[in-house]
Design a protein around this motif. Structure first.
Motif, PDB file in Angstrom:
ATOM      1  N   VAL A   1     -33.020  19.039 -12.776  1.00 17.80           N
ATOM      2  CA  VAL A   1     -32.295  17.522 -12.773  1.00 17.80           C
ATOM      3  C   VAL A   1     -33.154  16.608 -13.041  1.00 17.80           C
ATOM      4  O   VAL A   1     -34.109  16.531 -12.432  1.00 17.80           O
ATOM      5  CB  VAL A   1     -31.300  17.401 -11.641  1.00 17.80           C
TER       6      VAL A   1
ATOM      7  N   GLY B   1     -24.632  17.003 -18.189  1.00 22.95           N
ATOM      8  CA  GLY B   1     -24.857  15.526 -18.049  1.00 22.95           C
ATOM      9  C   GLY B   1     -23.667  14.376 -17.508  1.00 22.95           C
ATOM     10  O   GLY B   1     -22.432  14.829 -17.710  1.00 22.95           O
TER      11      GLY B   1
ATOM     12  N   SER C   1     -21.571  19.866 -15.768  1.00 24.18           N
ATOM     13  CA  SER C   1     -21.041  18.627 -15.238  1.00 24.18           C
ATOM     14  C   SER C   1     -21.055  18.529 -13.857  1.00 24.18           C
ATOM     15  O   SER C   1     -21.287  17.539 -13.103  1.00 24.18           O
ATOM     16  CB  SER C   1     -19.625  18.352 -15.705  1.00 24.18           C
TER      17      SER C   1
ATOM     18  N   SER D   1     -20.132  19.535 -19.949  1.00 26.10           N
ATOM     19  CA  SER D   1     -20.863  20.845 -19.508  1.00 26.10           C
ATOM     20  C   SER D   1     -21.018  21.424 -20.762  1.00 26.10           C
ATOM     21  O   SER D   1     -20.239  21.947 -21.581  1.00 26.10           O
ATOM     22  CB  SER D   1     -19.951  21.382 -18.824  1.00 26.10           C
TER      23      SER D   1
ATOM     24  N   TYR E   1     -23.249  10.074 -17.497  1.00 27.41           N
ATOM     25  CA  TYR E   1     -23.567   8.840 -17.572  1.00 27.41           C
ATOM     26  C   TYR E   1     -22.552   7.636 -16.854  1.00 27.41           C
ATOM     27  O   TYR E   1     -21.329   7.675 -16.575  1.00 27.41           O
ATOM     28  CB  TYR E   1     -23.924   8.204 -18.938  1.00 27.41           C
TER      29      TYR E   1
ATOM     30  N   SER F   1     -28.023   7.693 -17.107  1.00 30.39           N
ATOM     31  CA  SER F   1     -27.781   9.011 -17.210  1.00 30.39           C
ATOM     32  C   SER F   1     -28.361  10.141 -16.285  1.00 30.39           C
ATOM     33  O   SER F   1     -29.581   9.745 -15.792  1.00 30.39           O
ATOM     34  CB  SER F   1     -28.012   9.585 -18.548  1.00 30.39           C
ATOM     35  N   VAL F   2     -27.640  11.045 -15.906  1.00 27.46           N
ATOM     36  CA  VAL F   2     -28.284  12.253 -15.216  1.00 27.46           C
ATOM     37  C   VAL F   2     -28.104  13.467 -16.062  1.00 27.46           C
ATOM     38  O   VAL F   2     -27.144  13.552 -16.679  1.00 27.46           O
ATOM     39  CB  VAL F   2     -27.834  12.430 -13.652  1.00 27.46           C
ATOM     40  N   GLU F   3     -29.218  13.972 -16.127  1.00 32.74           N
ATOM     41  CA  GLU F   3     -29.574  15.299 -17.053  1.00 32.74           C
ATOM     42  C   GLU F   3     -29.617  16.529 -16.380  1.00 32.74           C
ATOM     43  O   GLU F   3     -30.224  16.397 -15.483  1.00 32.74           O
ATOM     44  CB  GLU F   3     -30.475  15.149 -18.192  1.00 32.74           C
ATOM     45  N   VAL F   4     -29.084  17.573 -16.819  1.00 38.91           N
ATOM     46  CA  VAL F   4     -29.237  19.128 -16.277  1.00 38.91           C
ATOM     47  C   VAL F   4     -29.797  19.821 -17.505  1.00 38.91           C
ATOM     48  O   VAL F   4     -29.273  19.808 -18.701  1.00 38.91           O
ATOM     49  CB  VAL F   4     -27.986  19.580 -15.717  1.00 38.91           C
TER      50      VAL F   4
ATOM     51  N   MET G   1     -18.879  12.744 -18.222  1.00 40.68           N
ATOM     52  CA  MET G   1     -19.496  13.665 -18.287  1.00 40.68           C
ATOM     53  C   MET G   1     -19.220  15.037 -18.899  1.00 40.68           C
ATOM     54  O   MET G   1     -18.218  15.088 -19.526  1.00 40.68           O
ATOM     55  CB  MET G   1     -19.610  14.273 -16.700  1.00 40.68           C
TER      56      MET G   1
ATOM     57  N   VAL H   1     -26.810  12.468 -23.716  1.00 41.60           N
ATOM     58  CA  VAL H   1     -25.821  12.741 -22.792  1.00 41.60           C
ATOM     59  C   VAL H   1     -24.489  11.923 -23.512  1.00 41.60           C
ATOM     60  O   VAL H   1     -23.334  12.642 -23.566  1.00 41.60           O
ATOM     61  CB  VAL H   1     -26.089  12.301 -21.623  1.00 41.60           C
TER      62      VAL H   1
ATOM     63  N   ALA I   1     -24.202  17.655 -12.640  1.00 45.85           N
ATOM     64  CA  ALA I   1     -24.861  16.501 -12.848  1.00 45.85           C
ATOM     65  C   ALA I   1     -24.230  15.605 -11.940  1.00 45.85           C
ATOM     66  O   ALA I   1     -24.945  14.438 -11.469  1.00 45.85           O
ATOM     67  CB  ALA I   1     -24.335  15.966 -14.371  1.00 45.85           C
TER      68      ALA I   1
END
Length: 252
Positions: free
Chosen positions: A94, A151, A174, A168, A153, A139-142, A166, A103, A177
């Motif tokens: 992450v 992700g 998701s 998947s 945002y 954003s958070v990314e996986v 978000m 994202v 994230a």
């Protein structure tokens, strides 16, 4: 109806004030205003007032503040026991703010039950990428190795995070994230994530309803507080860490 059944028409200057969100229509639920633009100052003023844009290609810009509002408490995101067991063996990692535009594009491309097309138009994409460049959107990314598999945002003001969308790319992307975002924000002392409107997926992960008046009171207080950590890129302070960390409990 809370008032006459038509939205307010926004004034042209980007810094023109929004009408109070309490004046949004009851039907359609939360429609407040129409028009304006997606400049950074307009968007930040909207979010600070508990308002967000949501419209489809070919429509004018529509601004909303529904009642009730769907939110997550950052210590209340739920991952099922089955999902957490699978996550313990996951090699996913992450990060934050390393692939914001990607994202957003993945969120725009993700199929949504009951939806034909996307509300993340090219103009929306440009506007939020600019907010990201200015340090207000994150954003958070996986990742599974180099592949982006999930992700989320949204927009941060003060100590309030306004989730936008978000996706998947793999099952559960998701969820990871969102749980990772909540985990980090809770550690920073940020209490809420705005999830806008209800859907079964969010309810299943622990989202709750807040009456609009209570939501607005919380937002108006939180956006005035100093952002901790301060604004800018979250990449370094968020770090890169294994998604398996999130397998430790029912809520993160």
């Amino acid at each position: 109806m809370s008032r006459a059944a038509h939205p307010f028409l926004l004034a042209a200057p980007p810094d023109a004030a929004f009408p109070p969100a309490e004046l949004a229509l009851a039907e359609p639920n939360g429609l407040l205003a129409v028009g304006g633009d997606l400049t950074p100052v307009r968007l930040l003023n909207a979010y600070a007032g508990g308002i967000f844009p949501w419209f489809s290609e070919g429509q004018p810009i529509l601004w909303w503040s529904p009642d009730p509002r769907m939110v997550f408490h950052t210590d209340g995101v739920h991952l099922s026991s089955r999902f957490r067991r699978a996550l313990r063996a996951s090699a996913w990692t992450v990060t934050a703010d390393t692939a914001f535009a990607e994202v957003m594009q993945a969120c725009a491309s993700a199929p949504r039950p009951g939806q034909d097309g996307t509300w993340i138009t090219a103009g929306m994409h440009r506007a939020y990428v600019e907010l990201h460049r200015l340090g207000h959107a994150h954003s958070v990314e996986v990742f599974d190795g180099p592949q982006l598999v999930g992700g989320i945002y949204g927009v941060a003001i003060g100590r309030m995070f306004f989730g936008e969308s978000m996706f998947s790319g793999r099952s559960g992307g998701s969820k990871v994230a969102l749980a990772a975002l909540a985990h980090v924000l809770h550690g920073w002392g940020w209490p809420l994530i705005d999830a806008q409107v209800e859907n079964p997926h969010l309810l299943g992960m622990g989202a709750v309803h807040l009456p609009r008046d209570l939501f607005l009171a919380r937002v108006r207080a939180l956006v005035r507080e100093a952002e901790s950590p301060p604004g800018g890129s979250w990449t370094r302070r968020f770090g890169r860490w294994p998604a398996a960390v999130l397998a430790g409990g029912n809520a993160v």
